[in-house]
Design an enzyme around this catalytic site. Structure first.
Site, PDB file in Angstrom:
ATOM      1  N   ASP A   9       6.022  23.288 -28.150  1.00 18.56           N
ATOM      2  CA  ASP A   9       6.620  22.206 -27.380  1.00 18.56           C
ATOM      3  C   ASP A   9       7.341  21.321 -28.402  1.00 18.56           C
ATOM      4  O   ASP A   9       7.035  21.367 -29.601  1.00 18.56           O
ATOM      5  CB  ASP A   9       5.487  21.426 -26.679  1.00 18.56           C
ATOM      6  CG  ASP A   9       5.982  20.168 -25.999  1.00 18.56           C
ATOM      7  OD1 ASP A   9       7.003  20.234 -25.285  1.00 18.56           O
ATOM      8  OD2 ASP A   9       5.347  19.105 -26.195  1.00 18.56           O
ATOM      9  N   LEU A  10       8.315  20.547 -27.956  1.00 20.62           N
ATOM     10  CA  LEU A  10       9.087  19.737 -28.916  1.00 20.62           C
ATOM     11  C   LEU A  10       8.549  18.304 -29.018  1.00 20.62           C
ATOM     12  O   LEU A  10       8.035  17.886 -30.058  1.00 20.62           O
ATOM     13  CB  LEU A  10      10.564  19.726 -28.484  1.00 20.62           C
ATOM     14  CG  LEU A  10      11.516  18.898 -29.338  1.00 20.62           C
ATOM     15  CD1 LEU A  10      11.638  19.458 -30.745  1.00 20.62           C
ATOM     16  CD2 LEU A  10      12.901  18.851 -28.680  1.00 20.62           C
ATOM     17  N   ASP A  11       8.660  17.561 -27.890  1.00 22.56           N
ATOM     18  CA  ASP A  11       8.259  16.148 -27.883  1.00 22.56           C
ATOM     19  C   ASP A  11       6.755  16.021 -28.084  1.00 22.56           C
ATOM     20  O   ASP A  11       5.981  16.546 -27.295  1.00 22.56           O
ATOM     21  CB  ASP A  11       8.632  15.497 -26.536  1.00 22.56           C
ATOM     22  CG  ASP A  11      10.129  15.501 -26.282  1.00 22.56           C
ATOM     23  OD1 ASP A  11      10.834  14.752 -26.953  1.00 22.56           O
ATOM     24  OD2 ASP A  11      10.592  16.261 -25.408  1.00 22.56           O
ATOM     25  N   THR A  17       9.176  11.746 -29.897  1.00 22.35           N
ATOM     26  CA  THR A  17      10.217  11.104 -29.104  1.00 22.35           C
ATOM     27  C   THR A  17       9.627  10.262 -27.980  1.00 22.35           C
ATOM     28  O   THR A  17      10.362   9.543 -27.310  1.00 22.35           O
ATOM     29  CB  THR A  17      11.145  12.168 -28.471  1.00 22.35           C
ATOM     30  OG1 THR A  17      10.319  13.214 -27.990  1.00 22.35           O
ATOM     31  CG2 THR A  17      12.147  12.699 -29.473  1.00 22.35           C
ATOM     32  N   LYS A  45       4.087  12.383 -20.288  1.00 24.73           N
ATOM     33  CA  LYS A  45       4.243  13.396 -21.338  1.00 24.73           C
ATOM     34  C   LYS A  45       4.369  14.791 -20.736  1.00 24.73           C
ATOM     35  O   LYS A  45       3.531  15.198 -19.932  1.00 24.73           O
ATOM     36  CB  LYS A  45       3.059  13.356 -22.314  1.00 24.73           C
ATOM     37  CG  LYS A  45       3.149  12.192 -23.271  1.00 24.73           C
ATOM     38  CD  LYS A  45       2.095  12.296 -24.348  1.00 24.73           C
ATOM     39  CE  LYS A  45       2.232  11.120 -25.312  1.00 24.73           C
ATOM     40  NZ  LYS A  45       1.101  11.068 -26.258  1.00 24.73           N
ATOM     41  N   SER A 115      10.344  23.653 -24.317  1.00 26.40           N
ATOM     42  CA  SER A 115      10.320  22.219 -23.977  1.00 26.40           C
ATOM     43  C   SER A 115      10.954  21.958 -22.629  1.00 26.40           C
ATOM     44  O   SER A 115      11.885  22.654 -22.232  1.00 26.40           O
ATOM     45  CB  SER A 115      11.097  21.437 -25.053  1.00 26.40           C
ATOM     46  OG  SER A 115      11.327  20.112 -24.630  1.00 26.40           O
ATOM     47  N   ALA A 116      10.462  20.918 -21.946  1.00 26.66           N
ATOM     48  CA  ALA A 116      11.054  20.514 -20.666  1.00 26.66           C
ATOM     49  C   ALA A 116      12.337  19.716 -20.875  1.00 26.66           C
ATOM     50  O   ALA A 116      13.093  19.482 -19.937  1.00 26.66           O
ATOM     51  CB  ALA A 116      10.056  19.658 -19.893  1.00 26.66           C
ATOM     52  N   LYS A 146       6.523  22.455 -16.154  1.00 26.28           N
ATOM     53  CA  LYS A 146       5.116  22.609 -16.520  1.00 26.28           C
ATOM     54  C   LYS A 146       4.303  21.812 -15.502  1.00 26.28           C
ATOM     55  O   LYS A 146       4.755  20.737 -15.102  1.00 26.28           O
ATOM     56  CB  LYS A 146       4.865  22.048 -17.928  1.00 26.28           C
ATOM     57  CG  LYS A 146       5.663  22.750 -19.035  1.00 26.28           C
ATOM     58  CD  LYS A 146       5.568  21.999 -20.354  1.00 26.28           C
ATOM     59  CE  LYS A 146       6.473  22.603 -21.417  1.00 26.28           C
ATOM     60  NZ  LYS A 146       6.509  21.867 -22.681  1.00 26.28           N
ATOM     61  N   GLU A 170       0.949  22.423 -27.903  1.00 25.35           N
ATOM     62  CA  GLU A 170       1.292  21.459 -26.851  1.00 25.35           C
ATOM     63  C   GLU A 170       0.536  20.143 -26.986  1.00 25.35           C
ATOM     64  O   GLU A 170      -0.642  20.152 -27.342  1.00 25.35           O
ATOM     65  CB  GLU A 170       0.902  22.056 -25.493  1.00 25.35           C
ATOM     66  CG  GLU A 170       2.027  22.570 -24.657  1.00 25.35           C
ATOM     67  CD  GLU A 170       2.978  21.496 -24.147  1.00 25.35           C
ATOM     68  OE1 GLU A 170       2.659  20.289 -24.227  1.00 25.35           O
ATOM     69  OE2 GLU A 170       4.038  21.881 -23.642  1.00 25.35           O
ATOM     70  N   ASP A 171       1.194  19.022 -26.665  1.00 27.01           N
ATOM     71  CA  ASP A 171       0.501  17.725 -26.673  1.00 27.01           C
ATOM     72  C   ASP A 171       0.193  17.232 -25.265  1.00 27.01           C
ATOM     73  O   ASP A 171      -0.478  16.211 -25.110  1.00 27.01           O
ATOM     74  CB  ASP A 171       1.342  16.663 -27.403  1.00 27.01           C
ATOM     75  CG  ASP A 171       2.576  16.279 -26.618  1.00 27.01           C
ATOM     76  OD1 ASP A 171       3.245  17.194 -26.073  1.00 27.01           O
ATOM     77  OD2 ASP A 171       2.883  15.075 -26.528  1.00 27.01           O
TER      78      ASP A 171
HETATM   79  C1  G6P Z   1       9.451  16.283 -22.475  1.00 26.69           C
HETATM   80  C2  G6P Z   1       8.856  14.891 -22.599  1.00 26.69           C
HETATM   81  C3  G6P Z   1       8.970  14.130 -21.304  1.00 26.69           C
HETATM   82  C4  G6P Z   1      10.412  14.169 -20.795  1.00 26.69           C
HETATM   83  C5  G6P Z   1      10.864  15.597 -20.608  1.00 26.69           C
HETATM   84  C6  G6P Z   1      12.311  15.701 -20.156  1.00 26.69           C
HETATM   85  O1  G6P Z   1       8.580  17.075 -21.757  1.00 26.69           O
HETATM   86  O2  G6P Z   1       7.499  14.959 -22.993  1.00 26.69           O
HETATM   87  O3  G6P Z   1       8.556  12.805 -21.503  1.00 26.69           O
HETATM   88  O4  G6P Z   1      10.537  13.464 -19.575  1.00 26.69           O
HETATM   89  O5  G6P Z   1      10.722  16.279 -21.852  1.00 26.69           O
HETATM   90  O6  G6P Z   1      13.147  15.218 -21.160  1.00 26.69           O
HETATM   91  P1  G6P Z   1      14.700  14.946 -21.010  1.00 26.69           P
HETATM   92  O7  G6P Z   1      15.162  14.770 -22.437  1.00 26.69           O
HETATM   93  O8  G6P Z   1      15.315  16.152 -20.376  1.00 26.69           O
HETATM   94  O9  G6P Z   1      14.872  13.729 -20.177  1.00 26.69           O
HETATM   95 MG    MG Z   2       5.226  17.276 -25.424  1.00 30.36          MG
END
Ligand code: G6P
Ligand code: MG
Length: 216
Positions: A9-11, A17, A45, A115-116, A146, A170-171
């Protein structure tokens, strides 16, 4: 376990972020005349942009808005968020993340981002990490958020690795569930009391080595 791929996962795993997401969502809520807590922010998150907006509007008792109004608000938040992330530098990579991903590759383990976030490409570019991943699956290429496993299942398929040979980092609670729903083991980044369904929980990628992967 014979680990052939690691999907990250990224964030919250590679970069923090969450603080920028929080600032931008808070600014939007404040403009609409209400506020929300850092605790409520935890629930955002791993949650997609639109689903996050719906949760926040619910906390502010904003009632039902039209799709057009919702899109406008989401775009506004994203503009503020993008303003902040475009100033990010490699100094913001979380401790050990770059080293661990590089070590995986050196050991012949494939690497992917799952990542989402639709902002994944710009974040990876700012962090100068794009070349470290064999495959990048993000909010632009998946539709089911997710805890649906789509993002990770797609990553594994693109890498050509069976889910049983993949480990997800994943966090978010929803992200750990997504990994499990896709038949993969998950390593949680955060607190064991929160990430109860993870196979193992660590505080960050500086707390794990490639040798340990086979024992998860
Ligand atoms: C990640 C973050 C979420 C965020 C989502 C969508 O999963 O943990 O907090 O809402 O990405 O991010 P975006 O950059 O597409 O708004
Ligand atoms: Mg995350």
């Amino acid at each position: 376990m014979d680990v052939k791929a690691c999907i990250f996962d990224l964030d919250g795993v590679i970069v923090d972020t969450a603080v920028y997401h929080y600032r931008a969502w808070k600014r939007l809520a404040n403009e609409l005349g209400f506020d929300f807590t850092e605790e409520q922010n935890e629930q955002l998150k791993g949650v997609s942009r639109m689903a996050s907006l719906k949760l926040i509007l619910g906390w502010g008792n904003m009632g039902q808005l039209s799709d057009e109004e919702m899109n406008k608000l989401a775009d506004k938040k994203n503009d503020w968020y993008v303003d902040m992330i475009t100033h990010m530098t490699p100094a913001e990579i979380l401790p050990g993340a770059k080293e661990f991903v590089s070590a995986c590759r050196q050991a012949g383990i494939k690497t992917a981002i799952g990542s989402a976030s639709k902002n994944t490409p710009v974040i990876l570019q700012k962090l100068e990490l794009t070349p470290l991943f064999d495959v990048i699956v993000d909010g632009n290429s998946v539709s089911a958020p997710k805890p649906a496993p789509e993002v990770f299942v797609k990553g594994a398929a693109m890498l050509g690795v069976p889910p049983a040979n993949c480990i997800v980092f994943e966090d978010a609670v929803a992200g750990i569930e997504a990994a499990r729903n896709g038949g993969m083991k998950a390593v949680g980044i955060g607190q064991p009391e929160v990430l109860t369904k993870a196979a193992k929980v660590i505080s960050g990628l500086d707390q794990i080595s490639v040798d340990q992967l086979q024992h998860i």
